[in-house]
Design a protein around this motif. Structure first.
Motif, PDB file in Angstrom:
ATOM      1  N   GLY A   1       0.846  -1.181   0.000  1.00 42.41           N
ATOM      2  CA  GLY A   1       0.000   0.000   0.000  1.00 42.41           C
ATOM      3  C   GLY A   1       0.883   1.233   0.000  1.00 42.41           C
ATOM      4  N   ASN A   2       1.022   1.859  -1.150  1.00 48.93           N
ATOM      5  CA  ASN A   2       1.929   3.002  -1.318  1.00 48.93           C
ATOM      6  C   ASN A   2       1.123   4.293  -1.266  1.00 48.93           C
ATOM      7  OD1 ASN A   2       4.218   4.510  -1.821  1.00 48.93           O
ATOM      8  ND2 ASN A   2       4.401   3.899  -3.962  1.00 48.93           N
ATOM      9  N   VAL A   3       1.202   4.996  -0.141  1.00 50.84           N
ATOM     10  CA  VAL A   3       0.409   6.215   0.066  1.00 50.84           C
ATOM     11  C   VAL A   3       0.855   7.297  -0.907  1.00 50.84           C
ATOM     12  CG1 VAL A   3      -0.294   7.977   1.726  1.00 50.84           C
ATOM     13  CG2 VAL A   3       0.113   5.624   2.496  1.00 50.84           C
ATOM     14  N   GLY A   4      -0.111   7.887  -1.608  1.00 48.34           N
ATOM     15  CA  GLY A   4       0.210   8.813  -2.676  1.00 48.34           C
ATOM     16  C   GLY A   4       0.217  10.276  -2.271  1.00 48.34           C
TER      17      GLY A   4
ATOM     18  N   SER B   1      -4.621   3.231   3.719  1.00 50.29           N
ATOM     19  CA  SER B   1      -4.095   3.158   5.083  1.00 50.29           C
ATOM     20  C   SER B   1      -3.879   1.746   5.601  1.00 50.29           C
ATOM     21  CB  SER B   1      -5.058   3.880   6.040  1.00 50.29           C
ATOM     22  OG  SER B   1      -6.369   3.333   5.935  1.00 50.29           O
ATOM     23  N   ALA B   2      -4.361   0.714   4.897  1.00 51.62           N
ATOM     24  CA  ALA B   2      -4.204  -0.657   5.379  1.00 51.62           C
ATOM     25  C   ALA B   2      -4.301  -1.616   4.212  1.00 51.62           C
ATOM     26  CB  ALA B   2      -5.262  -0.993   6.428  1.00 51.62           C
ATOM     27  N   ILE B   3      -3.577  -2.738   4.309  1.00 50.15           N
ATOM     28  CA  ILE B   3      -3.644  -3.775   3.285  1.00 50.15           C
ATOM     29  C   ILE B   3      -3.288  -5.105   3.927  1.00 50.15           C
ATOM     30  CG2 ILE B   3      -1.246  -3.466   2.522  1.00 50.15           C
ATOM     31  CD1 ILE B   3      -2.292  -3.907  -0.378  1.00 50.15           C
TER      32      ILE B   3
ATOM     33  N   ALA C   1      -7.993 -13.792   0.023  1.00 48.21           N
ATOM     34  CA  ALA C   1      -8.281 -12.575  -0.735  1.00 48.21           C
ATOM     35  C   ALA C   1      -7.464 -11.409  -0.182  1.00 48.21           C
ATOM     36  CB  ALA C   1      -9.771 -12.249  -0.668  1.00 48.21           C
ATOM     37  N   LEU C   2      -7.197 -10.457  -1.056  1.00 47.42           N
ATOM     38  CA  LEU C   2      -6.516  -9.225  -0.675  1.00 47.42           C
ATOM     39  C   LEU C   2      -7.555  -8.185  -0.274  1.00 47.42           C
ATOM     40  CD1 LEU C   2      -3.877  -7.511  -0.574  1.00 47.42           C
ATOM     41  CD2 LEU C   2      -4.350  -6.873  -2.947  1.00 47.42           C
ATOM     42  N   TYR C   3      -7.317  -7.518   0.854  1.00 48.83           N
ATOM     43  CA  TYR C   3      -8.192  -6.446   1.336  1.00 48.83           C
ATOM     44  C   TYR C   3      -7.357  -5.174   1.481  1.00 48.83           C
ATOM     45  CZ  TYR C   3     -11.487 -10.172   2.554  1.00 48.83           C
ATOM     46  OH  TYR C   3     -12.343 -11.245   2.496  1.00 48.83           O
ATOM     47  N   PHE C   4      -7.949  -4.041   1.150  1.00 52.06           N
ATOM     48  CA  PHE C   4      -7.264  -2.772   1.389  1.00 52.06           C
ATOM     49  C   PHE C   4      -8.284  -1.741   1.835  1.00 52.06           C
ATOM     50  CE2 PHE C   4      -8.480  -2.759  -3.064  1.00 52.06           C
ATOM     51  CZ  PHE C   4      -8.850  -1.454  -3.358  1.00 52.06           C
ATOM     52  N   GLY C   5      -7.834  -0.837   2.705  1.00 50.48           N
ATOM     53  CA  GLY C   5      -8.741   0.130   3.298  1.00 50.48           C
ATOM     54  C   GLY C   5      -8.252   1.556   3.157  1.00 50.48           C
TER      55      GLY C   5
ATOM     56  N   PRO D   1      -9.388   1.606   9.038  1.00 54.43           N
ATOM     57  CA  PRO D   1      -8.336   0.625   9.287  1.00 54.43           C
ATOM     58  C   PRO D   1      -6.936   1.180   9.076  1.00 54.43           C
ATOM     59  CG  PRO D   1      -9.256   0.302   7.116  1.00 54.43           C
ATOM     60  CD  PRO D   1     -10.028   1.431   7.728  1.00 54.43           C
ATOM     61  N   VAL D   2      -6.011   0.767   9.949  1.00 53.22           N
ATOM     62  CA  VAL D   2      -4.586   1.035   9.732  1.00 53.22           C
ATOM     63  C   VAL D   2      -3.776  -0.255   9.728  1.00 53.22           C
ATOM     64  CG1 VAL D   2      -4.601   3.392  10.607  1.00 53.22           C
ATOM     65  CG2 VAL D   2      -4.218   1.504  12.195  1.00 53.22           C
TER      66      VAL D   2
END
Length: 488
Positions: free
Chosen positions: A303-306, A410-412, A429-433, A461-462
């Protein structure tokens, strides 16, 4: 981060710290945002002391979830700004890191209690994004817990723009062992000057011995920074630096900023460290594909914060070559160019240096060497068609666009295949928040088409992990809780 965000951040101490921690971008119409109140700070405890938490209860109102899923609140009233979790092998207990430096060992009973496993408050720089942010439990020994935190400056208070570093340590029942850098070492692995883009996350490899570590670029999060803004971390006369540290350009004072590191046999005499991914802005969270065995490789999803335009998920096949994701010359993807890596406009247009550093064959970053994201979503766009139709997962369900309160990946994390109740599409499964959009999405790599999983979260989520019974657990920093999503 937008130039006007500071005024909005002052509205909430907890939200302000979180915003800076994740280096958020472009918050519009923020004066009308409404957020949960900060959770009460629990009473002080000594190492080895156990505290009682509020009994587990069902979230009310429930977030919108797929049919037969229910969210439950765990560890309410006993934690203060949790940031990361890691489970014991039997999944009956979970270690919880707090941003301020405490690590708790909590049980998963209906009336849970938490034992204070370690207290590093005196060693952790807990300011804005800085703090104890990464945690991983040794898969071979539940008594070994690895933590990643920002260290205080050599002198003075840990506040504002000051020179800080990162620390990877091993915690056991007998205390802390500093691993990277080792205790007494004068060679610093990471260097950070600003209040964001410091250290990130930890995850073990499939061999249960290799440890992966992430860190941000250590540069300014709201200004173009190629090393001209300050003299910290070898900047100033030693250009380019700043965000270009993620490209490993310095031979004078090299740091592992803006990268994912692979550590083999951490803490032993045979310890080795290598870069497996670079050109990352702020890889605050990443996760390994679940599974073990000879066919499993250590594929990582980051998760690469932009910055002002994109949030990205980057994919690394660790068995292959080191991958460069292009920051600060590239960020996100270009839908009009076969989803190739998109050029980063602010760094390319800021004279005189970045345009030279990012240009053609003479530049530091060549477009032919840049790996595009596995998935990306624009700040001004919705993540899924479902979000767009319902105007959800964008801050204001009543309308006004998807980026009302900002965007931050913020989370993966992954679920594993152990659940006997989750439907097939939600296992492995992959989850991201996105904390500001208050949503969680899921997908099944190599398919990178997301579907909305949870929307209307109370906080956000973090950290996301598979826990007991294969259920999805997540850490909510805003409400100081850990939450569990079950399925009947």
């Amino acid at each position: 981060m937008s130039r006007s965000i500071e005024k909005w951040l002052s509205q909430s101490r907890v939200i302000a710290a979180l915003m800076l921690m994740l280096a958020l971008s472009f918050v519009t119409n923020a004066a009308h945002a409404v957020f949960p109140e900060a959770a009460a700070v629990p009473a002080a405890a000594a190492v080895g002391q156990r505290v009682a938490c509020q009994a587990t209860f069902t979230t009310k109102p429930q977030p919108t979830l797929p049919k037969h899923f229910t969210e439950h609140i765990l560890y309410s009233g006993c934690l203060n700004q949790p940031t990361a979790i890691g489970f014991t092998r039997d999944k009956t207990q979970v270690f919880v890191a707090e941003k301020g430096g405490k690590v708790w060992k909590c049980d998963l009973s209906s009336t849970p209690t938490c034992l204070l496993f370690a207290d590093l408050s005196g060693e952790v720089c807990n300011d804005a994004d800085r703090g104890l942010l990464g945690l991983a439990v040794d898969p071979r020994n539940d008594g070994n817990v690895y933590v990643l935190y920002t260290t205080p400056p050599a002198t003075g208070a840990c506040s504002g723009n000051v020179l800080t570093h990162g620390q990877l340590s091993l915690l056991t029942g007998t205390g802390e062992t500093k691993i990277l850098p080792a205790a007494g070492s004068s060679n610093q692995t990471w260097c950070f000057f600003y209040t964001s883009h410091s250290i990130g996350a930890l995850a073990f490899g499939s061999d249960n011995k290799t440890l992966y570590v992430s860190a941000g670029d250590g540069a300014s999060f709201d200004r173009v920074d190629y090393g001209q803004l300050d003299s910290a971390c070898g900047d100033g006369t030693n250009l380019p630096q700043g965000a270009f540290r993620s490209q490993g350009v310095s031979t004078l004072r090299p740091y592992s900023d803006g990268v994912i590191l692979r550590m083999t046999n951490p803490g032993t005499i045979t310890q080795s460290v290598a870069v497996v991914a670079n050109g990352l802005r702020n890889p605050f969270r990443f996760a390994r594909v679940p599974g073990t065995g000879v066919r499993v490789t250590d594929d990582l999803y980051i998760g690469n914060v932009g910055w002002n335009t994109w949030e990205a998920i980057d994919h690394v096949r660790v068995a292959g070559r080191n991958l460069n994701f292009g920051w600060p010359c590239y960020e996100g993807w270009d839908p009009n160019n076969d989803f190739a890596a998109a050029r980063q406009p602010e760094y390319r247009s800021f004279p005189p240096a970045p345009s030279k550093y990012c240009s053609g064959k003479s530049g530091i970053v060549s477009g032919t060497d840049v790996t595009p994201p596995f998935f990306a979503y624009a700040h001004q766009g919705y993540v899924t068609p479902e979000d767009s139709r319902g105007r959800t997962c964008g801050g204001k369900p009543s309308g006004g666009g998807p980026d009302q309160n900002g965007s931050v990946l913020s989370a993966i994390g992954f679920t594993d295949g152990t659940s006997t109740t989750y439907p097939t599409q939600f296992k492995n499964a992959l989850y991201f928040g996105d904390l500001l959009r208050k949503c969680i999405w899921t997908m099944q790599p190599p398919d990178n088409t997301p579907q909305t999983f949870a929307k209307g979260l109370q906080g956000g989520p973090v950290d996301l992990k598979a826990g007991q019974n294969g259920d999805l657990f997540y850490v909510d920093l805003v409400t100081s809780t850990v939450r569990r999503i079950t399925h009947k």
